[in-house]
Design a protein around this motif. Structure first.
Motif: not given
Length: 547
Positions: A62-90
């Motif tokens: 869905s174009h309404d659901l985009q990921r939120i990304t972070t820069p590398p944390a102090k341990d070098g790992k980056r994190t991407d947040f996604f939303e599994f959205y289903y309210a419209d189906v129900l």
């Protein structure tokens, strides 16, 4: 570079959710306001906290659901947040599904209801029955007026009690019945037809036994107002629950569509080599959806007969079964659960280090199991015995059949644990020179073929659950919808439970506890960090050192 990022999949709860609404608040809690994520002086620290960016992404579908990304944390790992959205189906047919589901709840046998849900369940059932009986009484009044029926006195009888006295006695009787039913489970049957009979007498007395049109108008008007308010509250929220949990032909398709959307997102994340870890954070109804999807995806991507495990994974599963064999106690304390979670982490690590494997068709794909943690907040799975099963015995049967995976997983059979082999131990030339296995578990480790069974998803996935225990009588104080999901009688001894006590300030009032179901990701402390936020951050473990 492979494995440079981790993905946090947020699964929202019931209600008319706004796309990315819950995910933004989760990001704020887990990343933006957490000062331990970045070193002091890092250029990615802004005036509002740690920086993050919204990036278009097609994985959610869905174009309404985009990921939120972070820069590398102090341990070098980056994190991407996604939303599994289903309210419209129900969203369709909520009213019809809601009434079907509420009728099922009313007809539930009281002995199926868990102790902590007796008061809210009884209140909901009594309210539904009251609305139905008043509506029926209004119809009778109308018919009597139109057709001039004389089988009751339309002007009221010779009642000695007024409306307030009758209401007080009725509520007192119902309250005593609920209290008795909660204290003595053997007498819980009185909360069904005997209680409904008391409500029937109450409605009959107020509509037909008390003189005055004003009284009848007040009863009918009050019931209509209660019905409207109930619909305004229940329809946006419990309508989703009914749409997903309801056992009707039209809900089957919606349930399939919800699960398929979630599976598509997780498949895409598993196929992306830049991710080496996936964490699912699920709230309320979303925890039920996430639980279902994990079970389905394990058969597809886990080290089952679809994707035969490597020797490293076999060894980790063998050690898992050995731990469970050595800890047969019906109850595990927190130390044992934490030790078991280390064993689960070892299985997940073995799968990650093995990487993509050749499936049973001889094909090597990009995907392998990457989900390490399930974090549930305010989960209604606590009430699974009557919400998704038909009592304790039926729930136990479904767990034994592995329809409902538990933690630790149920053994494959009497001979094997999670790791099993279809190969028989035979002393033939094919096994010449092999040491004689001491146990069937040893044989599963060394046999030509061995797999994890299809209900063993929680051999590699740690389950952490957070809940805010409501007041035993005033159930609206706290979170009545959530609760513990661990324990032998529910989803297993290996769930790490966090019982939290959420207090917040609003309207100039401090230490409020009113309906805390949507505050698990909100820092409610006047200064510092709330205890439930500390536990939430630790459960997700964005930093390598924190999990």
């Amino acid at each position: 570079m492979a494995g440079e990022k981790q993905a946090i999949v947020v699964v929202h709860g019931m209600g008319e959710q706004r796309p990315m609404g819950m995910m933004r608040r989760i990001v704020e809690t887990l990343w933006t306001t957490d000062k331990s994520m970045l070193n002091s002086g890092d250029r990615n620290i802004g005036p509002d906290g740690n920086k993050s960016w919204i990036v278009p992404d097609c994985k959610t579908g869905s174009h309404d659901l985009q990921r939120i990304t972070t820069p590398p944390a102090k341990d070098g790992k980056r994190t991407d947040f996604f939303e599994f959205y289903y309210a419209d189906v129900l969203d369709d047919a909520k009213l019809r599904n809601l009434w079907r589901w509420l009728l099922r709840i009313v007809m539930v046998r009281p002995q199926y209801v868990t102790d902590r849900m007796v008061w809210p369940w009884a209140a909901l059932c009594f309210l539904i029955v009251l609305i139905g009986l008043v509506a029926f009484g209004v119809v009778l009044l109308g018919l009597g007026t139109i057709f001039e029926l004389d089988w009751w006195n339309l002007d009221g009888g010779t009642a000695q009690l007024d409306i307030w006295e009758v209401t007080f006695l009725g509520v007192l009787n119902l309250g005593l019945m609920v209290g008795l039913g909660r204290l003595v489970p053997a007498l819980r049957w009185i909360l069904r037809w005997p209680a409904y009979f008391v409500i029937t007498l109450l409605v009959y007395y107020t509509l037909f036994g008390i003189s005055g049109v004003e009284v009848r108008s007040g009863v009918v008007g009050g019931t209509v107002l209660i019905t409207i308010l109930t619909g305004m509250f229940f329809l946006p929220y419990l309508g989703d629950v009914a749409g997903y949990l309801g056992a009707h032909p039209d809900t089957v398709k919606r349930r399939h569509d919800v699960r398929e959307r979630g599976l598509m997102l997780l498949r895409d994340l598993h196929n992306d080599p830049t991710y080496d870890r996936i964490v699912i954070v699920a709230h309320s109804l979303g925890s039920v959806v996430a639980y279902d999807i994990l079970h389905l995806l394990w058969e597809e991507l886990g080290p089952t007969n679809e994707n035969p495990p490597s020797a490293r994974v076999r060894q980790a599963l063998f050690e898992h079964d050995l731990f469970v064999e050595n800890h047969k106690s019906r109850y595990w304390n927190d130390l044992t659960v934490e030790a078991y979670q280390a064993v689960q982490a070892n299985v997940a690590k073995a799968i990650r280090l093995s990487g993509p494997v050749t499936n049973k068709l001889g094909q090597k794909t990009k995907a392998y199991w990457k989900i390490t943690d399930l974090v549930t907040l305010g989960s209604p799975l606590s009430h699974a015995q009557f919400l998704i099963a038909r009592g304790v015995q039926n729930f136990e049967k479904l767990k034994e059949e592995r329809l409902f995976p538990v933690v630790p997983p149920r053994p494959y059979n009497e001979d094997f644990g999670v790791l099993y082999t279809p190969d028989k131990l035979e002393f033939s030339p094919n096994y010449a020179g092999m040491p004689i296995p001491e146990t069937t578990a040893d044989w599963a480790l060394k046999a030509p073929r061995a797999y994890a069974h299809h209900g063993a998803v929680f051999s590699a996935v740690r389950w952490t659950n957070m809940y805010d225990e409501p007041h035993p009588l005033f159930f609206w104080q706290g979170d009545v919808l959530g609760g513990p999901v661990g324990g032998f009688d529910l989803f297993g001894r290996g769930v790490l439970e966090h019982k939290v006590h959420i207090l917040y300030s609003k309207f100039g009032l401090d230490d409020l506890r009113l309906i805390t179901h949507i505050r698990y990701w909100t820092n409610t402390a006047q200064s510092g960090i709330s205890d439930h936020i500390v536990k939430f951050r630790k459960a997700v473990g964005l930093l390598k050192s924190s999990k």
